[in-house]
Write an enzyme that holds these catalytic residues in place. Structure first.
Site, PDB file in Angstrom:
ATOM      1  N   SER A   1       0.815  -1.216   0.000  1.00  0.00           N
ATOM      2  CA  SER A   1       0.000   0.000   0.000  1.00  0.00           C
ATOM      3  C   SER A   1       0.847   1.264   0.000  1.00  0.00           C
ATOM      4  CB  SER A   1      -0.932   0.016   1.213  1.00  0.00           C
ATOM      5  OG  SER A   1      -0.193   0.101   2.417  1.00  0.00           O
TER       6      SER A   1
ATOM      7  N   LYS B   1      -6.518   4.875   7.956  1.00  0.00           N
ATOM      8  CA  LYS B   1      -5.376   5.645   7.467  1.00  0.00           C
ATOM      9  C   LYS B   1      -5.734   7.127   7.340  1.00  0.00           C
ATOM     10  CE  LYS B   1      -3.438   1.738   4.905  1.00  0.00           C
ATOM     11  NZ  LYS B   1      -3.162   1.160   3.575  1.00  0.00           N
TER      12      LYS B   1
END
Length: 729
Positions: free
Chosen positions: A601, A644
């Protein structure tokens, strides 16, 4: 001994399910029947007790038992169950507002208004396929393997199966002394509740026998002492003779006590089929054991049948044996478990080679259980293949879902789940409608998917209990929304607490940069654990190569992270005008700690940092980003975007770049919505357009990238990846 059901037999189709099912319901004969002598029930009308001719010590001292008249006449069978469950009996539902209402249209003041089903199988939420399989498996007596994340209801389904099995099949298991071979105790099964009667009768007979022996002993001793008194010359000899007589009777009394059987399985007080949780059990606890006896001679030894200890497989006879994390069992133990499943019986022997119990091995003990094996996805890797094949061949495999579609019916079930948790705990105040709505919102957030609800009920139940404890500590009648909000802060995971601590420390030491522009530095985003976001800066530097140019990445990178760096290097070689054969690219993941970096990611983060360093264009430090990257430059979806984004907001960032395919998965808290701007991107050129500063150079670079890639980006190739199921990174 017959294994047929005597009361409330299952439907006829249950016996037409194949030869394996027919075999399981037929009496055992042949060698097995000859081994288990005396196995037939004392309820047989002719009073026959098998083919045992070993003397009176094995015969039961009672002639007849009356059938148990206390059985429930209204026991519900599997046929009474359906696939649909009424989640709100007696509660008004407004169907007109159900679609948009967080409670699914339920008209309640608190969870006190919601009725909780009595049966566990009706309390299962969201796992409809697994629930139906459990009902079928209980009806047909099939084994089941459930694979899925922890806290999704595997153990609850296993307990529910034990409630669906017929209680009238239960048996007591007795172990008798074998006068021919003391190291091979005899085994006998009787209907549940009769074992205690047999033992009581044996004890009463032994007591009477001992009493008669005691009277006889004292008479003989009295005669000896009387004779010694009349003959003064032989007083000492008389006392010695009396002592010898006392020792003889004492020794023979121990032999009489040894005739009392040992009941290793007692189902007399059970109202449902047994449920045995053998998770993490060692071999002796699972398969049975024989205790060590330090006194093995001189008449002081404990008879071998009294030292026999049953295993979970024997206590689960006619019930359910549940083993979670099945792959943690020793391979030899799995092999023996496989044998027990196949044969329906398993002899008990000592598990320690140095114990005197290793010399003892009973006749086969019944263990006709239904096996429920459970575990995470990695459980299948270390599981014995033959054991898995045995379960699959005679049962079902089911995957436990992590999320479920958000529908009005499911929201009503979630409200019922909260009522179930309150009732199960017994000490929590009921939840108001506002508190229930907040918990359903949290279930949406924890799912990580748009229009879905999480099925990780264990952690959600923990939040319910924390909120209830807060309300109870303040002596409130109901648990409110404010209590739930406070509980969300108190019930943070260890990972989230560490992430918050890291953010604060970086602020103190100026390691967190959230303003201005810096070349080769990008604020990446990562997830610790499952639900804790953290900002992870990535730095890149270009240096002259000493030999051939190479890409050097540091920060405890795992295999997938290393592969993502290689993919990024392919993109850089294609998009950059710089001759990389003469350059070394150094990439550093700052403060990753011992955990390192696992996953891809950070791909767009690495690419942005390297391109910024190569082109001498600063990166906007108010921007944070997450996303995977294909070798063609497409931004692919990742997991954990909600956590996040919240981490970026806590760190002071103003913009967050995410993959366009993840836009539907964003469900951040209300307090963060005004703090950050969420920018979905489909390709690397869009990412650079947002992240880089310095208009002339940035615009030139972005235009050049678009011209190099041609129509690849314009076609939106990332749309094909939107249907993937990304794992949290």
């Amino acid at each position: 001994m017959s294994k047929d059901t005597n009361v409330d037999d299952p439907p006829e189709d249950a016996s037409d399910d194949g030869p394996d099912n027919e075999q399981a319901r037929q009496p055992r004969d042949g060698a097995s029947e000859s081994k288990r002598q005396g196995e037939r029930s004392p309820l047989e009308e002719d009073g026959d007790r098998g083919d045992v001719d070993d003397g009176d010590e094995f015969d039961d001292p009672i002639d007849e038992f009356e059938p148990d008249s206390t059985e429930d006449d209204d026991i519900e069978t599997v046929d009474d169950l359906g696939s649909s469950v009424e989640v709100d009996p007696g509660v008004e539902v407004d169907e007109e507002i159900a679609e948009d209402d967080l409670l699914g249209g339920l008209k309640i003041d608190s969870t006190e208004d919601i009725e909780v089903p009595d049966r566990l199988v009706d309390q299962v939420i969201g796992q409809d396929e697994a629930r139906d399989i459990i009902i079928k498996a209980a009806k047909q007596r099939r084994h089941v393997m459930m694979i899925g994340s922890p806290g999704t209801g595997k153990s609850m389904l296993a307990k529910a199966m034990s409630q669906l099995l017929p209680q009238e099949d239960l048996q007591d298991v007795l172990v008798y002394h074998n006068p021919d071979d003391g190291n091979e105790p005899k085994v006998r099964t009787v209907p549940a509740g009769k074992g205690e009667q047999i033992i009581d009768a044996h004890k009463e007979e032994a007591r009477k026998r001992n009493q008669m022996r005691s009277i006889l002993m004292w008479i003989i001793i009295a005669i000896i002492i009387g004779y010694a008194i009349l003959s003064p010359a032989s007083i000492l000899l008389g006392i010695l003779a009396a002592g010898i007589v006392w020792l003889i009777f004492r020794y023979t009394n121990r032999g009489s006590d040894a005739m009392v059987p040992n009941m290793i399985v007692n189902n007399g007080d059970k109202r449902t089929a047994p449920f045995e949780d053998a998770t993490g059990a060692h071999a002796g606890a699972l398969l049975g054991d024989v205790r060590h006896d330090p006194f093995q001679s001189g008449g002081m030894e404990t008879p071998s049948h009294d030292r026999v200890e049953p295993g979970s497989i024997h206590q689960a006879n006619k019930g359910v044996l549940f083993v979670d994390e099945i792959n943690t069992l020793d391979v030899r133990t799995q092999q023996k478990l496989m044998t027990a499943i196949q044969e329906g019986e398993f002899s008990i022997t000592g598990q320690s080679e140095r114990s005197s119990g290793a010399m003892v091995q009973t006749e086969p003990v019944p263990c006709d259980f239904i096996m429920i094996a459970a575990g995470n996805l990695d459980a299948m890797e270390n599981m014995h293949p033959a054991l898995r094949n045995r379960i699959k061949g005679y049962g079902y495999e089911v995957y436990m879902e992590d999320t479920i579609e958000d529908t009005p019916e499911m929201r009503r079930k979630y409200a019922r789940f909260i009522a179930q948790e309150v009732e199960r705990d017994g000490r929590l105040p009921h939840f108001t409608a506002d508190a229930v709505e907040e918990l359903i919102l949290e279930a949406k957030r924890r799912s990580g998917r748009k229009n879905h609800l999480t099925l990780h009920f264990r952690t959600l139940g923990g939040l319910v209990r924390v909120a209830g404890d807060i309300a109870r500590s303040e002596d409130r009648e109901f648990t409110t929304r404010e209590d739930v909000l406070q509980a969300k802060g108190r019930s943070r995971s260890i990972e989230q607490q560490l992430a918050d601590d890291y953010i604060e420390r970086r602020k103190d030491y100026e390691l967190q940069v959230a303003e201005g522009g810096v070349e080769g530095r990008v604020n990446g985003l990562a997830v610790m654990g499952e639900d804790s976001g953290i900002m992870l800066p990535v730095m890149a530097e270009i240096a002259p190569a000493q030999g051939g140019g190479q890409v050097i990445a540091t920060g405890q990178l795992k295999e997938m992270a290393e592969e993502s760096v290689q993919n990024v290097s392919a993109i850089i070689k294609k998009f950059s005008d710089v001759d990389l054969s003469e350059k070394d690219i150094h990439i550093q993941f700052v403060q990753t700690g011992q955990q390192g970096v696992d996953g891809d990611s950070a791909s767009i983060t690495v690419a942005t940092a390297v391109i910024s360093a190569l082109e001498d264009i600063p990166v906007d430090q108010t921007v944070a980003m997450t996303g995977s990257l294909s070798v063609r430059g497409d931004v692919l979806p990742v997991g954990g975007v909600t956590h996040k984004i919240e981490a970026a907001a806590k760190a002071g960032c103003k913009k967050v770049i995410i993959p366009a395919a993840n836009e539907q998965d964003v469900m951040i808290e209300e307090e963060y919505e005004e703090m950050v701007e969420i920018i979905p991107c489909s390709n690397i050129s869009e990412v650079l357009d947002v992240a880089l500063m310095g208009e002339p150079k940035k615009d030139s670079l972005v235009d050049r990238l678009k011209s190099i890639t041609g129509s690849a980006f314009d076609q939106g190739t990332v749309g094909s990846a939107g249907g993937s199921n990304p794992s949290p990174q």
